[in-house]
Motif scaffolding. Sequence first.
Motif, PDB file in Angstrom:
ATOM      1  N   MET A  84       0.824  -1.209   0.000  1.00 56.96           N
ATOM      2  CA  MET A  84       0.000   0.000   0.000  1.00 56.96           C
ATOM      3  C   MET A  84       0.857   1.258   0.000  1.00 56.96           C
ATOM      4  SD  MET A  84      -3.073  -1.123  -0.135  1.00 56.96           S
ATOM      5  CE  MET A  84      -4.282  -0.006   0.519  1.00 56.96           C
ATOM      6  N   LEU A  85       2.006   1.193   0.673  1.00 58.67           N
ATOM      7  CA  LEU A  85       2.920   2.333   0.623  1.00 58.67           C
ATOM      8  C   LEU A  85       3.450   2.536  -0.792  1.00 58.67           C
ATOM      9  CD1 LEU A  85       4.950   1.956   3.935  1.00 58.67           C
ATOM     10  CD2 LEU A  85       3.397   3.805   3.326  1.00 58.67           C
ATOM     11  N   GLU A 141       1.128   4.339  -3.153  1.00 64.38           N
ATOM     12  CA  GLU A 141       0.953   5.769  -2.931  1.00 64.38           C
ATOM     13  C   GLU A 141       1.826   6.609  -3.859  1.00 64.38           C
ATOM     14  OE1 GLU A 141      -1.121   7.319  -0.952  1.00 64.38           O
ATOM     15  OE2 GLU A 141      -1.966   5.565   0.045  1.00 64.38           O
ATOM     16  N   TYR A 142       2.885   6.032  -4.406  1.00 58.15           N
ATOM     17  CA  TYR A 142       3.863   6.810  -5.155  1.00 58.15           C
ATOM     18  C   TYR A 142       4.051   6.234  -6.548  1.00 58.15           C
ATOM     19  CZ  TYR A 142       4.936   7.488  -0.225  1.00 58.15           C
ATOM     20  OH  TYR A 142       4.839   7.693   1.123  1.00 58.15           O
ATOM     21  N   SER A 169       4.257   6.512   8.526  1.00 59.39           N
ATOM     22  CA  SER A 169       3.513   7.176   7.455  1.00 59.39           C
ATOM     23  C   SER A 169       2.011   7.159   7.726  1.00 59.39           C
ATOM     24  CB  SER A 169       3.804   6.498   6.113  1.00 59.39           C
ATOM     25  OG  SER A 169       5.175   6.532   5.815  1.00 59.39           O
ATOM     26  N   ALA A 182      -0.071  10.591   8.305  1.00 62.69           N
ATOM     27  CA  ALA A 182      -1.082  10.961   7.316  1.00 62.69           C
ATOM     28  C   ALA A 182      -2.434  11.195   7.981  1.00 62.69           C
ATOM     29  CB  ALA A 182      -1.196   9.865   6.260  1.00 62.69           C
ATOM     30  N   LEU A 240       5.873  14.920   3.455  1.00 65.90           N
ATOM     31  CA  LEU A 240       5.651  13.761   2.599  1.00 65.90           C
ATOM     32  C   LEU A 240       6.933  13.339   1.880  1.00 65.90           C
ATOM     33  CD1 LEU A 240       2.155  14.631   1.077  1.00 65.90           C
ATOM     34  CD2 LEU A 240       2.681  13.146   3.014  1.00 65.90           C
ATOM     35  N   SER A 295       0.366   2.029 -11.326  1.00 61.06           N
ATOM     36  CA  SER A 295       0.081   3.463 -11.280  1.00 61.06           C
ATOM     37  C   SER A 295      -1.287   3.736 -11.884  1.00 61.06           C
ATOM     38  CB  SER A 295       1.163   4.239 -12.055  1.00 61.06           C
ATOM     39  OG  SER A 295       1.178   3.828 -13.415  1.00 61.06           O
ATOM     40  N   GLU A 315      -5.110   3.203  -7.936  1.00 59.44           N
ATOM     41  CA  GLU A 315      -6.202   3.730  -7.134  1.00 59.44           C
ATOM     42  C   GLU A 315      -7.239   2.650  -6.819  1.00 59.44           C
ATOM     43  OE1 GLU A 315      -9.549   7.317  -7.315  1.00 59.44           O
ATOM     44  OE2 GLU A 315      -8.038   7.114  -8.882  1.00 59.44           O
ATOM     45  N   HIS A 365      -5.806   0.145  -4.393  1.00 60.08           N
ATOM     46  CA  HIS A 365      -5.727   0.739  -3.063  1.00 60.08           C
ATOM     47  C   HIS A 365      -7.076   0.656  -2.355  1.00 60.08           C
ATOM     48  CE1 HIS A 365      -5.441   3.829   0.045  1.00 60.08           C
ATOM     49  NE2 HIS A 365      -4.125   3.727  -0.044  1.00 60.08           N
TER      50      HIS A 365
END
Length: 410
Positions: free
Chosen positions: A72-73, A76-77, A130, A134, A152, A252, A257, A260
């Motif tokens: 999941m981390l 995020e990126y 994190s 957050a 961040l 990505s 999304e 996630h």
Amino acid sequence: MHSSAVFLIEFGAIILALGLLGRLAGRFRFSPIPLYLLAGLAFGQGGLLPLDTSGEFVAIGAEIGVILLLLMLGLEYTASDLVSNLKTQYPAGLVDAALNAVPGAVAALLLGWGPVAAVVLAGVTWVSSSGVIAKVLGDLGRLGNRETPVILSILVLEDLSMAVYLPIITALLAGTGLASGSVTLAVALGAAGLVLVAAVRFGRHISRFVSSDDPEKLLLVVLGLTLLIAGLAQELQVSAAVGAFLVGIALSGEVAEGAHNLLAPLRDLFAAVFFVFFGLHTDPSSIPPVLLPALALAVVTALTKIATGYLAARRAGVSARGRWRAGGALVARGEFSIVIAGLAVTAGVEPSLGPLATAYVLILVVVGPLTARWTEPVALRLTARPTSPAPAAEPRPATVPALAEPNESD
């Protein structure tokens, strides 16, 4: 009673207790991590009600929890964001590592735990949480503040550093020699580099391959791919968590999304199981002897994290108020610290390391939201320059006539 019935009762009781603890934490608006750790202490070795039957399943669930946390981390990126952060914020990342990893290493050496435990405890004190940070930023309404990108960026650099740090720890804990450890690190770095290059150049194609309009199929493909890569990474003597993190980076756009949203409930469930599992393997009676060192380490590293955020925000041109807010927000430790300590506990490096890490995280995961809220007003009050009162004007005698108005030529 049949063993399967006992297992269902015990595991069901654990999950129910975690749900109730999560609701309690949500009511008071703080992280549930300390409550999960306390629950593990209560049901583990030397606790109030030790559980034995469900231990093996909880151990597997805890490993899946670590994998999902790192996945999941990674989601995020994007790879481009990571490369950009590395280029622009690496000085702040170096300051962060120096100020916060060194106290942990020094503490382990002073306690006589040896160099391997020193490297482990350095990681425990280095990485902020994190997840907790957050949530705190969202609760305080600071997501749009100017200092938030700085915060961040530091968290992203810490996450990236774990891709290098975890293989080193894995090699050290396995007791491999210098040559074998170097090979392990080279494999990890090579895999990370290949994934980053592939994500930058072929990210759309990878995401298109995984993508599906059916949520069930997307969930199965992403979860299956993650567990497969994590298992292969572990077979190659690389941390399974690193493999999961790299899978998250490779995905990505809409796929990331969607994955996630689908995986968030599973992540929360198995992450809670992981924190309980860590507590289950910590004897509550072993915490009091290390409470003072944990408290001292928490105080020192809370101050060094505040200094880290302040310096990074100043470098980004943020005002004094924002600098203090950035520093206070970074104090909380959580999931990564427990992951690192858990690896050492499993390897049997130092018996007191697990209890100290538990106490340390319990202290800072509670103190972190408080420092995020109060560091700025307290620091500004302490650093405010006292204004000297203006001298009182002496009254003129009544007998002295008023001076004439000066001419324009004077």
